[in-house]
Design a protein around this motif. Structure first.
Motif, PDB file in Angstrom:
ATOM      1  N   THR A  39       1.142  -1.472   0.677  1.00 24.87           N
ATOM      2  CA  THR A  39       0.406   0.261   0.036  1.00 24.87           C
ATOM      3  C   THR A  39       0.340   1.386   0.667  1.00 24.87           C
ATOM      4  N   GLY A  40       1.735   1.102  -0.208  1.00 24.55           N
ATOM      5  CA  GLY A  40       3.074   2.757   0.299  1.00 24.55           C
ATOM      6  C   GLY A  40       2.249   3.618   2.144  1.00 24.55           C
ATOM      7  N   GLN A  41       2.181   2.266   2.626  1.00 22.76           N
ATOM      8  CA  GLN A  41       1.775   3.138   4.328  1.00 22.76           C
ATOM      9  C   GLN A  41       2.287   2.746   5.360  1.00 22.76           C
ATOM     10  N   GLY A  42       3.583   3.658   5.073  1.00 18.64           N
ATOM     11  CA  GLY A  42       3.855   2.986   6.686  1.00 18.64           C
ATOM     12  C   GLY A  42       3.068   2.463   7.743  1.00 18.64           C
ATOM     13  N   PRO A  43       3.537   2.646   8.792  1.00 14.54           N
ATOM     14  CA  PRO A  43       2.732   2.517  10.547  1.00 14.54           C
ATOM     15  C   PRO A  43       2.474   4.006  10.377  1.00 14.54           C
ATOM     16  N   MET A  44       1.456   4.037  10.595  1.00 12.05           N
ATOM     17  CA  MET A  44       0.608   5.374  11.389  1.00 12.05           C
ATOM     18  C   MET A  44      -0.319   4.961  12.808  1.00 12.05           C
TER      19      MET A  44
END
Ligand code: SF4
Length: 338
Positions: A39-44
């Protein structure tokens, strides 16, 4: 002259804006899954993800863009903590009320749905539940350690339909235990279950996954590109015959994927390469071993007809067709002049 329709079933006209909730609610990490890379989304922080989505929706509306469909992807929505599900539904509800979105959907696992969860989603205005079925075949589900069997996958599909929601079925051709033959059975099962849309995600070996370790140890071999293209083309033809759209083939391009795909059939134009083969397969079937002296194809096939960088020109030539013999015309019919 012979002819057949070549009309890809309509996808939703609404653009989909995904909210990725990587691994949220997942009971375990599946062997092939690397959501942060995919997803190209790191932990947030959870609330930051929702706030960011709200900002995107407001910006779209201010720019005069049409209301999209919101999608909660990347985890197991119906197994997230109750409070997080409620926060998502509140965001969707408020966006629906304000006309910022036209509907919303979510993805989840087949063993994480039940009637109360689906009813809650439907009552909140959810239109579609996408199930990460991956396969309906017991042996494949066992080999991939999915934690449920084919009967559970089928039951989950039925529950989604019974709840009055659109059913999306995600399949993972090439997953451990999924041969081309198994994949074709899986497509057939999904269509029988009444899937309203399909996604085909050919299994890739992504860095950091359990599958990468198995692949390095020689315990897993991904499909090669040719097997993948031929199998997906056959799956697409089956879906087209049922007027069921295949809304995605292969992972969406993501910068984070660069260098992280260790093996497997990955290509930026996978969908078009598959459609080109599907059309060739359909024509070969109609031609029944004969040669053609001309062919008319719908204009919208022009971009992919000859295959990626003309990779199918030789196959078309074997049927008697070169650029001079093929016309791209208005309409949705393919006409074969035999
Ligand atoms: S495949 Fe689905 S259930 Fe498995 S870890 Fe990934 S997001 Fe979670």
């Amino acid at each position: 002259m012979k002819k057949f329709y070549w009309s890809a079933p309509r996808r939703s006209v609404c653009p989909i804006i995904p909210i990725f909730l990587p691994f949220r609610g997942c009971p375990a990490r599946c062997v092939y899954c690397a959501q942060h890379t995919q997803t190209g989304q790191g932990p947030m922080p959870f609330q930051d993800i929702l706030d960011k989505a709200g900002t995107v929706l407001r910006a779209r509306a201010l720019a005069g863009l049409p209301p999209p469909e919101l999608a909660f992807y990347g985890g197991t929505f119906t197994s997230m903590p109750e409070k997080e599900q409620r926060q998502c539904l509140d965001l969707a509800d408020s966006a629906l009320q304000r006309g910022l979105i036209c509907s919303f959907r979510c993805s989840t696992r087949p063993d994480s749905v039940d009637i109360p969860a689906l009813t809650r989603l439907r009552d909140a205005g959810c239109s579609t539940v996408e199930l990460g079925v991956q396969s309906f075949t017991d042996a494949a589900l066992t080999a991939a350690r999915r934690g449920y069997d084919g009967a559970a996958a089928a039951a989950a599909c039925n529950l989604v339909k019974q709840a009055g929601l659109n059913l999306g079925v995600q399949l993972l051709p090439g997953m451990p235990g999924v041969s081309p033959e198994v994949f074709i059975c899986d497509v057939s099962a999904a269509l029988r279950m009444g899937a309203d849309m399909l996604r085909f995600y050919p299994c890739l070996v992504l860095a950091g996954t359990e599958l990468a370790r198995e692949w390095r140890a020689g315990g897993y071999r991904p499909w090669d590109m040719e097997v993948c293209l031929a199998s997906l083309a056959q799956g697409c033809l089956m879906a087209m015959a049922h007027k069921t759209p295949v809304i995605r083939m292969g992972l969406a391009p993501e910068a984070a994927l660069d260098g992280e795909v260790l093996a497997g059939p990955v290509h930026p134009a996978l969908g078009e390469r598959v459609m080109a083969r599907a059309l060739l397969m359909a024509v070969l079937q109609e031609a029944d071993g004969g040669r053609l002296f001309a062919l008319d194809a719908p204009l919208r096939c022009q971009g992919y007809f000859w295959g990626h960088r003309g990779e199918l020109r030789a196959a078309w030539a074997a049927l008697g067709l070169g650029s001079d013999e093929v016309r791209f015309v208005e309409g949705e019919e393919v006409r074969l002049y035999l």
